[in-house]
Write a protein that holds these residues in place. Structure first.
Motif, mmCIF file in Angstrom:
data_model
loop_
_atom_site.group_PDB
_atom_site.id
_atom_site.type_symbol
_atom_site.label_atom_id
_atom_site.label_comp_id
_atom_site.label_asym_id
_atom_site.label_seq_id
_atom_site.Cartn_x
_atom_site.Cartn_y
_atom_site.Cartn_z
ATOM 1 N N GLY A 1 0.810 -1.211 0.000
ATOM 2 C CA GLY A 1 0.000 0.000 0.000
ATOM 3 C C GLY A 1 0.839 1.254 0.000
ATOM 4 O O GLY A 1 0.550 2.209 -0.729
ATOM 5 N N VAL A 2 1.888 1.258 0.811
ATOM 6 C CA VAL A 2 2.770 2.424 0.862
ATOM 7 C C VAL A 2 3.475 2.598 -0.485
ATOM 8 O O VAL A 2 3.569 3.713 -1.010
ATOM 9 N N ALA A 3 3.934 1.504 -1.061
ATOM 10 C CA ALA A 3 4.560 1.580 -2.391
ATOM 11 C C ALA A 3 3.559 2.093 -3.415
ATOM 12 O O ALA A 3 3.892 2.914 -4.272
ATOM 13 N N GLY A 4 2.310 1.631 -3.328
ATOM 14 C CA GLY A 4 1.273 2.094 -4.242
ATOM 15 C C GLY A 4 1.002 3.577 -4.105
ATOM 16 O O GLY A 4 0.833 4.280 -5.099
ATOM 17 N N VAL A 5 0.954 4.059 -2.858
ATOM 18 C CA VAL A 5 0.739 5.495 -2.624
ATOM 19 C C VAL A 5 1.862 6.303 -3.257
ATOM 20 O O VAL A 5 1.618 7.298 -3.954
ATOM 21 N N ILE A 6 3.089 5.864 -3.046
ATOM 22 C CA ILE A 6 4.238 6.593 -3.597
ATOM 23 C C ILE A 6 4.202 6.588 -5.125
ATOM 24 O O ILE A 6 4.391 7.619 -5.766
ATOM 25 N N VAL A 7 3.952 5.434 -5.707
ATOM 26 C CA VAL A 7 3.915 5.331 -7.173
ATOM 27 C C VAL A 7 2.727 6.121 -7.733
ATOM 28 O O VAL A 7 2.857 6.823 -8.740
ATOM 29 N N GLY A 8 1.567 6.022 -7.092
ATOM 30 C CA GLY A 8 0.387 6.761 -7.553
ATOM 31 C C GLY A 8 0.595 8.256 -7.491
ATOM 32 O O GLY A 8 0.247 8.992 -8.419
ATOM 33 N N TYR A 9 1.155 8.740 -6.388
ATOM 34 C CA TYR A 9 1.432 10.163 -6.218
ATOM 35 C C TYR A 9 2.395 10.646 -7.305
ATOM 36 O O TYR A 9 2.161 11.654 -7.960
ATOM 37 N N THR A 10 3.470 9.871 -7.498
ATOM 38 C CA THR A 10 4.460 10.228 -8.513
ATOM 39 C C THR A 10 3.866 10.182 -9.914
ATOM 40 O O THR A 10 4.127 11.064 -10.739
ATOM 41 N N ALA A 11 3.043 9.166 -10.188
ATOM 42 C CA ALA A 11 2.419 9.038 -11.510
ATOM 43 C C ALA A 11 1.551 10.252 -11.817
ATOM 44 O O ALA A 11 1.551 10.757 -12.946
ATOM 45 N N LYS A 12 0.808 10.737 -10.831
ATOM 46 C CA LYS A 12 -0.045 11.898 -11.084
ATOM 47 C C LYS A 12 0.795 13.136 -11.347
ATOM 48 O O LYS A 12 0.480 13.920 -12.247
ATOM 49 N N LYS A 13 1.863 13.325 -10.587
ATOM 50 C CA LYS A 13 2.732 14.488 -10.804
ATOM 51 C C LYS A 13 3.389 14.426 -12.180
ATOM 52 O O LYS A 13 3.455 15.428 -12.896
ATOM 53 N N VAL A 14 3.870 13.249 -12.563
ATOM 54 C CA VAL A 14 4.509 13.094 -13.870
ATOM 55 C C VAL A 14 3.483 13.323 -14.985
ATOM 56 O O VAL A 14 3.780 13.970 -15.998
ATOM 57 N N THR A 15 2.259 12.818 -14.786
ATOM 58 C CA THR A 15 1.201 13.018 -15.773
ATOM 59 C C THR A 15 0.912 14.504 -15.970
ATOM 60 O O THR A 15 0.739 14.966 -17.102
ATOM 61 N N LYS A 16 0.880 15.247 -14.883
ATOM 62 C CA LYS A 16 0.651 16.693 -14.987
ATOM 63 C C LYS A 16 1.785 17.375 -15.750
ATOM 64 O O LYS A 16 1.538 18.239 -16.601
#
Length: 107
Positions: free
Chosen positions: A18-33
């Motif tokens: 879950g923690v890895a998912g949060v980190i990857v999800g957060y990063t994915a959204k920033k990179v997408t922006k």
């Protein structure tokens, strides 16, 4: 920031996946922006150059090329490939997916 405050009572059960998912999800959204901003800036630049008659754009060729990037011949999208890479060989997949959704929302 305390994870307990951020995620509530279920934070301890989030675990590594879950923690890895949060980190990857957060990063994915920033990179997408960032990618969206870059693509938008490039599009505006191309349109300005076309307006000034410095370049000519064959939009049919651009569309044809872009379709090949987003969807492969098997019908899989770029997002399908990215998700397959991110979730490959994860024994904690459910927690990762939940964490990814939370991280993407927070990003």
């Amino acid at each position: 920031m305390n994870l307990g405050e951020l995620f509530g009572a279920w934070a301890p059960s989030l675990g590594f996946g879950g923690v890895a998912g949060v980190i990857v999800g957060y990063t994915a959204k920033k990179v997408t922006k960032l990618v969206a901003i870059a693509l938008g800036a490039v599009f505006i630049l191309v349109q300005v150059l076309a307006y000034k008659r410095l370049i000519t754009v064959n939009w049919e060729a651009v569309q044809s090329t872009a379709e090949g990037v987003w969807v492969d011949p098997k019908g899989l999208t770029l997002a399908d490939h990215a998700w397959a890479i991110l979730s490959e060989n994860l024994p904690f997949g459910a927690a990762f997916v939940a964490g990814f959704a939370i991280g993407f929302k927070l990003g």
